[in-house]
Design a protein around this motif. Structure first.
Motif, PDB file in Angstrom:
ATOM      1  N   LEU A 272       0.836  -1.208   0.000  1.00 25.79           N
ATOM      2  CA  LEU A 272       0.000   0.000   0.000  1.00 25.79           C
ATOM      3  C   LEU A 272       0.869   1.256   0.000  1.00 25.79           C
ATOM      4  O   LEU A 272       0.575   2.221  -0.713  1.00 25.79           O
ATOM      5  N   GLN A 273       1.950   1.234   0.753  1.00 32.96           N
ATOM      6  CA  GLN A 273       2.870   2.373   0.763  1.00 32.96           C
ATOM      7  C   GLN A 273       3.517   2.578  -0.606  1.00 32.96           C
ATOM      8  O   GLN A 273       3.690   3.710  -1.067  1.00 32.96           O
ATOM      9  N   ASP A 274       3.866   1.452  -1.265  1.00 34.60           N
ATOM     10  CA  ASP A 274       4.450   1.549  -2.609  1.00 34.60           C
ATOM     11  C   ASP A 274       3.445   2.143  -3.588  1.00 34.60           C
ATOM     12  O   ASP A 274       3.794   2.988  -4.426  1.00 34.60           O
ATOM     13  N   ILE A 275       2.189   1.693  -3.499  1.00 36.92           N
ATOM     14  CA  ILE A 275       1.144   2.219  -4.374  1.00 36.92           C
ATOM     15  C   ILE A 275       0.973   3.720  -4.140  1.00 36.92           C
ATOM     16  O   ILE A 275       0.869   4.513  -5.081  1.00 36.92           O
ATOM     17  N   ARG A 276       0.969   4.121  -2.868  1.00 41.78           N
ATOM     18  CA  ARG A 276       0.838   5.542  -2.531  1.00 41.78           C
ATOM     19  C   ARG A 276       1.985   6.357  -3.138  1.00 41.78           C
ATOM     20  O   ARG A 276       1.767   7.470  -3.640  1.00 41.78           O
ATOM     21  N   SER A 277       3.192   5.797  -3.119  1.00 37.87           N
ATOM     22  CA  SER A 277       4.338   6.546  -3.642  1.00 37.87           C
ATOM     23  C   SER A 277       4.331   6.636  -5.162  1.00 37.87           C
ATOM     24  O   SER A 277       4.850   7.588  -5.736  1.00 37.87           O
ATOM     25  N   ILE A 278       3.726   5.647  -5.816  1.00 42.48           N
ATOM     26  CA  ILE A 278       3.660   5.636  -7.280  1.00 42.48           C
ATOM     27  C   ILE A 278       2.525   6.517  -7.792  1.00 42.48           C
ATOM     28  O   ILE A 278       2.663   7.232  -8.780  1.00 42.48           O
ATOM     29  N   TRP A 279       1.383   6.474  -7.090  1.00 46.60           N
ATOM     30  CA  TRP A 279       0.155   7.110  -7.578  1.00 46.60           C
ATOM     31  C   TRP A 279       0.128   8.592  -7.244  1.00 46.60           C
ATOM     32  O   TRP A 279       0.259   8.986  -6.089  1.00 46.60           O
ATOM     33  N   LEU A 283      -6.144   9.088  -4.206  1.00 42.71           N
ATOM     34  CA  LEU A 283      -6.156   7.669  -3.848  1.00 42.71           C
ATOM     35  C   LEU A 283      -7.260   7.439  -2.828  1.00 42.71           C
ATOM     36  O   LEU A 283      -7.284   8.070  -1.767  1.00 42.71           O
ATOM     37  N   ILE A 284      -8.184   6.533  -3.175  1.00 40.89           N
ATOM     38  CA  ILE A 284      -9.265   6.146  -2.271  1.00 40.89           C
ATOM     39  C   ILE A 284      -8.904   4.791  -1.674  1.00 40.89           C
ATOM     40  O   ILE A 284      -8.531   3.868  -2.403  1.00 40.89           O
ATOM     41  N   VAL A 285      -9.017   4.659  -0.357  1.00 44.83           N
ATOM     42  CA  VAL A 285      -8.716   3.391   0.290  1.00 44.83           C
ATOM     43  C   VAL A 285      -9.927   2.930   1.094  1.00 44.83           C
ATOM     44  O   VAL A 285     -10.525   3.712   1.843  1.00 44.83           O
ATOM     45  N   ASN A 286     -10.285   1.667   0.912  1.00 44.52           N
ATOM     46  CA  ASN A 286     -11.311   1.020   1.721  1.00 44.52           C
ATOM     47  C   ASN A 286     -10.610  -0.104   2.464  1.00 44.52           C
ATOM     48  O   ASN A 286     -10.229  -1.108   1.870  1.00 44.52           O
ATOM     49  N   ARG A 287     -10.414   0.091   3.757  1.00 50.11           N
ATOM     50  CA  ARG A 287      -9.652  -0.862   4.577  1.00 50.11           C
ATOM     51  C   ARG A 287     -10.613  -1.870   5.200  1.00 50.11           C
ATOM     52  O   ARG A 287     -11.473  -1.511   6.005  1.00 50.11           O
ATOM     53  N   ALA A 288     -10.451  -3.139   4.862  1.00 47.75           N
ATOM     54  CA  ALA A 288     -11.340  -4.188   5.350  1.00 47.75           C
ATOM     55  C   ALA A 288     -11.284  -4.296   6.866  1.00 47.75           C
ATOM     56  O   ALA A 288     -10.213  -4.277   7.466  1.00 47.75           O
ATOM     57  N   GLY A 289     -12.466  -4.383   7.481  1.00 47.84           N
ATOM     58  CA  GLY A 289     -12.557  -4.648   8.901  1.00 47.84           C
ATOM     59  C   GLY A 289     -12.227  -3.490   9.821  1.00 47.84           C
ATOM     60  O   GLY A 289     -12.121  -3.677  11.038  1.00 47.84           O
ATOM     61  N   LYS A 297      -8.045   7.094   9.445  1.00 51.01           N
ATOM     62  CA  LYS A 297      -6.672   6.712   9.803  1.00 51.01           C
ATOM     63  C   LYS A 297      -5.709   6.851   8.628  1.00 51.01           C
ATOM     64  O   LYS A 297      -4.625   7.433   8.753  1.00 51.01           O
ATOM     65  N   ASP A 298      -6.083   6.315   7.461  1.00 53.21           N
ATOM     66  CA  ASP A 298      -5.186   6.366   6.305  1.00 53.21           C
ATOM     67  C   ASP A 298      -5.039   7.789   5.783  1.00 53.21           C
ATOM     68  O   ASP A 298      -3.960   8.176   5.303  1.00 53.21           O
ATOM     69  N   ILE A 299      -6.088   8.590   5.875  1.00 51.62           N
ATOM     70  CA  ILE A 299      -6.014   9.979   5.425  1.00 51.62           C
ATOM     71  C   ILE A 299      -5.084  10.772   6.337  1.00 51.62           C
ATOM     72  O   ILE A 299      -4.225  11.532   5.868  1.00 51.62           O
ATOM     73  N   GLN A 300      -5.235  10.576   7.635  1.00 52.36           N
ATOM     74  CA  GLN A 300      -4.373  11.277   8.586  1.00 52.36           C
ATOM     75  C   GLN A 300      -2.904  10.901   8.390  1.00 52.36           C
ATOM     76  O   GLN A 300      -2.004  11.739   8.548  1.00 52.36           O
ATOM     77  N   ALA A 301      -2.656   9.623   8.030  1.00 55.30           N
ATOM     78  CA  ALA A 301      -1.287   9.136   7.858  1.00 55.30           C
ATOM     79  C   ALA A 301      -0.707   9.469   6.489  1.00 55.30           C
ATOM     80  O   ALA A 301       0.470   9.194   6.233  1.00 55.30           O
ATOM     81  N   GLY A 302      -1.526  10.024   5.595  1.00 54.70           N
ATOM     82  CA  GLY A 302      -1.057  10.339   4.255  1.00 54.70           C
ATOM     83  C   GLY A 302      -1.053   9.150   3.324  1.00 54.70           C
ATOM     84  O   GLY A 302      -0.542   9.232   2.203  1.00 54.70           O
ATOM     85  N   ALA A 303      -1.642   8.019   3.767  1.00 54.51           N
ATOM     86  CA  ALA A 303      -1.696   6.811   2.940  1.00 54.51           C
ATOM     87  C   ALA A 303      -2.870   6.825   1.969  1.00 54.51           C
ATOM     88  O   ALA A 303      -2.964   5.971   1.086  1.00 54.51           O
ATOM     89  N   ALA A 304      -3.781   7.794   2.123  1.00 59.84           N
ATOM     90  CA  ALA A 304      -4.943   7.917   1.247  1.00 59.84           C
ATOM     91  C   ALA A 304      -5.400   9.368   1.235  1.00 59.84           C
ATOM     92  O   ALA A 304      -5.091  10.145   2.139  1.00 59.84           O
ATOM     93  N   ASP A 305      -6.153   9.719   0.203  1.00 60.07           N
ATOM     94  CA  ASP A 305      -6.750  11.050   0.113  1.00 60.07           C
ATOM     95  C   ASP A 305      -8.222  11.028   0.478  1.00 60.07           C
ATOM     96  O   ASP A 305      -8.776  12.027   0.946  1.00 60.07           O
TER      97      ASP A 305
END
Length: 355
Positions: A272-279, A283-289, A297-305
């Motif tokens: 996921l981090q690699d995808i974030r760095s490439i894209w 980036l929309i993320v749907n985290r299972a569970g 969480k992912d937006i705050q961490a910069g892993a998703a928009d």
């Protein structure tokens, strides 16, 4: 959750926040794949989600796998979807129609002409599927010829144009969850030795060619793409090459400047981090569970928009208002998720009444 309420942009669409309604199959279309009147009400009720991604819609008769799923390839289907997009727009929302070719995840009993499903290779997924006669094992599909692969790409192109004709703001190409595009990515589902199999580049080729055709038809700023790395849905095993296939695929899709990439995250933080760095685009993320408290969480961490929301939005037409104000959520009615009578479990979920 302050970042959730920041305005953002997807393609040319200005969004009021960073939440998105995820695509969810509801199996309530008419027998000819036309969305009914209740579909317009259902999606219109949820317009406050900002960007709504529709349930998967087959780009051709061959792309259907489940009972009562909508299509987006006939004039009747286009007219049905137009009532839906009108309802969403009139209520202030935006809508992408998801293009979903199921490939081998089908059964002859679920299609009007009872055809054999198609796939990259003649390999059954080893999973059951619901039919009008109950649960059945998915049968062995027929392997697509290279000429037929080009036909499937043309179907995606035509369906994208049909979605825009139906008033959609764009389309999401479904490359996830064990369906046709994902089957080309999988090691155990794609046994081909031609230009669509074996290597990293060849396994990603179909996905890239579909994306290029759709972009050529309706423009990159109207096209999103969904992936589900490491997901075993539909009997898929991506094998040892899986992470490299995704890194290559995301790099090639990034070069097309699509409006967004949508990741159904089933595991693999490094990938996921690699995808974030490439894209480079949203980036929309749907985290299972995930828990509701971790929605940002992912937006705050910069892993998703942006974060996409599934069943919470399904059961709560006013999900945005409830989340902002800390109101309790309606529970989901599991027995009506994929089928039901009339409004039950579809358009009858109540909004929160302030007491």
């Amino acid at each position: 959750m302050t970042k959730l309420w920041d305005k953002t942009k997807v393609g040319t669409i200005e969004l009021p926040h960073r939440l998105v309604m995820a695509p969810m199959t509801r199996s309530r279309a008419q027998g000819d794949g036309v969305p009914g009147e209740l579909a317009a009400q259902y999606y219109g009720q949820r317009a406050s989600m900002g960007l709504i991604i529709s349930e998967g819609s087959q780009p051709s008769a061959e792309g259907q796998g489940y009972l009562f799923t909508p299509g987006i390839y006939t004039q009747e289907q286009i007219a049905g979807w137009r009532t839906v997009t009108n309802a969403v727009h009139q209520s202030g929302g935006s809508m992408y129609i998801q293009l979903m070719h199921v490939g081998r995840i089908s059964h002859p009993e679920n299609t009007p002409d009872h055809h054999q499903a198609v796939a990259p290779s003649a390999v059954a997924p080893g999973v059951p599927i619901f039919t009008a006669k109950g649960m059945r094992e998915v049968p062995v599909p027929r392997e697509l010829t290279e000429e037929e692969i080009q036909g499937a790409i043309a179907d995606f192109r035509k369906a994208a144009a049909s979605a825009i004709e139906a008033g959609a703001d764009g389309v999401e190409i479904h490359g996830a969850n064990g369906y046709l595009i994902h089957q080309f990515l999988g090691e155990n589902s794609n046994l081909r030795t031609d230009s669509y199999g074996a290597t990293v580049e060849n396994r990603a080729r179909f996905a890239i060619e579909v994306a290029k055709a759709v972009v050529d038809e309706i423009g990159a700023d109207r096209v999103g793409f969904r992936i589900s790395p490491k997901s075993p849905l539909g009997g898929i095993d991506e094998g040892t090459l899986g992470p490299d296939v995704y890194r290559y695929l995301v790099k090639e899709l990034n070069a097309l400047h699509l409006s967004y990439l949508h990741v159904m995250h089933a595991g693999g933080e490094e990938l996921l981090q690699d995808i974030r760095s490439i894209w480079e685009n949203p980036l929309i993320v749907n985290r299972a569970g995930r828990a509701l408290a971790d929605l940002d969480k992912d937006i705050q961490a910069g892993a998703a928009d942006l974060a996409s929301v599934g069943q919470w939005a399904l059961a709560n037409p006013d999900f945005i208002d409830r989340l902002k104000n800390g109101y309790p959520l309606n529970p989901v009615k599991p027995e009506t998720l994929y089928a039901g009578e009339g409004s039950d479990g579809y358009t009858d979920y109540p909004t929160y009444a302030v007491r």
